[in-house]
Design an enzyme around this catalytic site. Structure first.
Site, PDB file in Angstrom:
ATOM      1  N   ASN A 120      33.170   4.509  29.400  1.00 32.94           N
ATOM      2  CA  ASN A 120      32.266   3.383  29.931  1.00 32.94           C
ATOM      3  C   ASN A 120      32.959   3.402  31.514  1.00 32.94           C
ATOM      4  OD1 ASN A 120      32.033   0.863  31.202  1.00 32.94           O
ATOM      5  ND2 ASN A 120      31.278  -0.071  28.797  1.00 32.94           N
ATOM      6  N   ARG A 121      31.249   3.818  32.429  1.00 33.34           N
ATOM      7  CA  ARG A 121      31.769   3.875  33.407  1.00 33.34           C
ATOM      8  C   ARG A 121      32.576   2.132  33.937  1.00 33.34           C
ATOM      9  NH1 ARG A 121      33.821   7.156  36.234  1.00 33.34           N
ATOM     10  NH2 ARG A 121      33.955   8.669  34.584  1.00 33.34           N
ATOM     11  N   ASP A 132      38.753  -2.358  23.993  1.00 32.44           N
ATOM     12  CA  ASP A 132      38.433  -2.554  23.256  1.00 32.44           C
ATOM     13  C   ASP A 132      38.751  -3.594  23.157  1.00 32.44           C
ATOM     14  OD1 ASP A 132      36.720  -1.285  21.220  1.00 32.44           O
ATOM     15  OD2 ASP A 132      37.644  -2.834  19.781  1.00 32.44           O
ATOM     16  N   SER A 133      37.192  -4.535  23.397  1.00 31.39           N
ATOM     17  CA  SER A 133      36.564  -5.638  24.100  1.00 31.39           C
ATOM     18  C   SER A 133      35.349  -5.572  22.894  1.00 31.39           C
ATOM     19  CB  SER A 133      36.835  -5.464  26.069  1.00 31.39           C
ATOM     20  OG  SER A 133      35.716  -4.810  25.815  1.00 31.39           O
ATOM     21  N   GLY A 137      26.892  -4.581  29.943  1.00 29.37           N
ATOM     22  CA  GLY A 137      27.127  -5.615  28.684  1.00 29.37           C
ATOM     23  C   GLY A 137      26.429  -6.719  28.799  1.00 29.37           C
ATOM     24  N   TYR A 138      27.024  -8.068  28.195  1.00 32.28           N
ATOM     25  CA  TYR A 138      26.323  -9.157  28.388  1.00 32.28           C
ATOM     26  C   TYR A 138      26.656 -10.075  29.429  1.00 32.28           C
ATOM     27  CZ  TYR A 138      26.923  -7.785  23.456  1.00 32.28           C
ATOM     28  OH  TYR A 138      26.392  -7.401  22.088  1.00 32.28           O
ATOM     29  N   ASP A 139      27.403  -9.946  30.900  1.00 31.43           N
ATOM     30  CA  ASP A 139      27.329 -10.353  31.919  1.00 31.43           C
ATOM     31  C   ASP A 139      26.519 -11.302  31.670  1.00 31.43           C
ATOM     32  OD1 ASP A 139      30.212  -9.445  32.438  1.00 31.43           O
ATOM     33  OD2 ASP A 139      29.897  -8.105  33.329  1.00 31.43           O
ATOM     34  N   LYS A 174      34.319 -11.844  39.288  1.00 31.83           N
ATOM     35  CA  LYS A 174      34.852 -11.772  37.807  1.00 31.83           C
ATOM     36  C   LYS A 174      36.180 -10.796  37.513  1.00 31.83           C
ATOM     37  CE  LYS A 174      32.931  -8.714  33.716  1.00 31.83           C
ATOM     38  NZ  LYS A 174      32.712  -7.715  34.049  1.00 31.83           N
ATOM     39  N   ARG A 189      39.040  -8.573  31.270  1.00 30.49           N
ATOM     40  CA  ARG A 189      39.814  -7.942  31.319  1.00 30.49           C
ATOM     41  C   ARG A 189      41.013  -8.224  31.854  1.00 30.49           C
ATOM     42  NH1 ARG A 189      35.629  -5.925  31.380  1.00 30.49           N
ATOM     43  NH2 ARG A 189      35.808  -4.874  29.663  1.00 30.49           N
TER      44      ARG A 189
END
Ligand code: IMP
Length: 196
Positions: free
Chosen positions: A9-10, A69-70, A152-154, A174, A180
């Site tokens: 995942n970049r 994992d998140s 993602g959901y950002d 962030k 993270r």
């Protein structure tokens, strides 16, 4: 110190390296191992999935590795999408499909009940022992996406104490307050002690 980072995942790689910059800890990506097959994430917790990824990569490379994992846990959805965050809308869903499903599932839920948290669990595995480092950040889910930064959901997540989404706040903010960033700071502290 060379450690393999078990992800393709970049968005994650970029964030993790930004938080670790200047520490002397070098994370090599999985791109060095193109024959490494995708790991089936069929665990039922973030910890289990993080361990599965770390063990598979260690077994393949023989090098100490770190995996993460998140996901996003939404209170009004009883913790969903949780471990299914990347495949919420369907198996190979895009970020915008997942965002669309989340907006849809929360239709009619008032702002004060749209509470959620991002969770991140890192697993460091050296072939003998697994260590875990966790972080989370609480906030609210808005009803239409705002901002273009992150992944993602950002664009739907407004962290507590802010009025903008993660996607509007940008990487500098962030990377200081995210789930993270918090998990990595524990990992970083451990690795720095380990190096001495
Ligand atoms: P994983 O690769 O299985 O850990 O999937 C994590 C998924 O959770 C991502 O694909 C995103 O959908 C979501 N997610 C995790 N962290 C973040 C974040 O920092 N911002 C937005 N979405 C995230």
């Amino acid at each position: 110190m060379r450690i393999i980072l078990a992800t393709k995942n970049r968005g994650k790689i970029k964030e993790i390296n930004a938080v670790l910059s200047g520490t002397g800890i070098e994370f090599a990506g999985l791109d060095l191992y193109p024959d490494m097959k995708d790991v089936v994430e069929d665990g039922i917790t973030f910890h289990e999935n993080a361990f599965k990824k770390a063990r598979a990569v260690f077994d393949h490379t023989g090098i100490k590795c770190v995996s993460e994992d998140s996901g996003l846990e939404v209170d009004a959805l009883n913790g969903a999408p949780g471990i299914y965050s990347s495949r919420f809308a369907s198996e190979n869903a895009s970020d915008s499909e997942n965002i669309g499903k989340l907006i849809n599932d929360l239709t009619g839920v008032p702002y004060e009940k749209r509470t959620a948290r991002f969770v991140s669990v890192f697993c460091l595995y050296d072939g003998r022992e697994a260590r875990y480092f966790e972080g989370s950040v609480r906030g609210h889910i808005i009803d239409s996406p705002r901002g273009t930064s992150g992944f993602g959901y950002d664009p739907l997540f407004v962290p507590d104490g802010y009025e903008k989404t993660f996607a509007e706040l940008g990487s500098e903010v962030k990377n200081k307050i995210s789930h993270r960033a918090k998990a990595i700071s524990g990992l970083k502290e451990f690795l720095e002690k380990d190096q001495r």
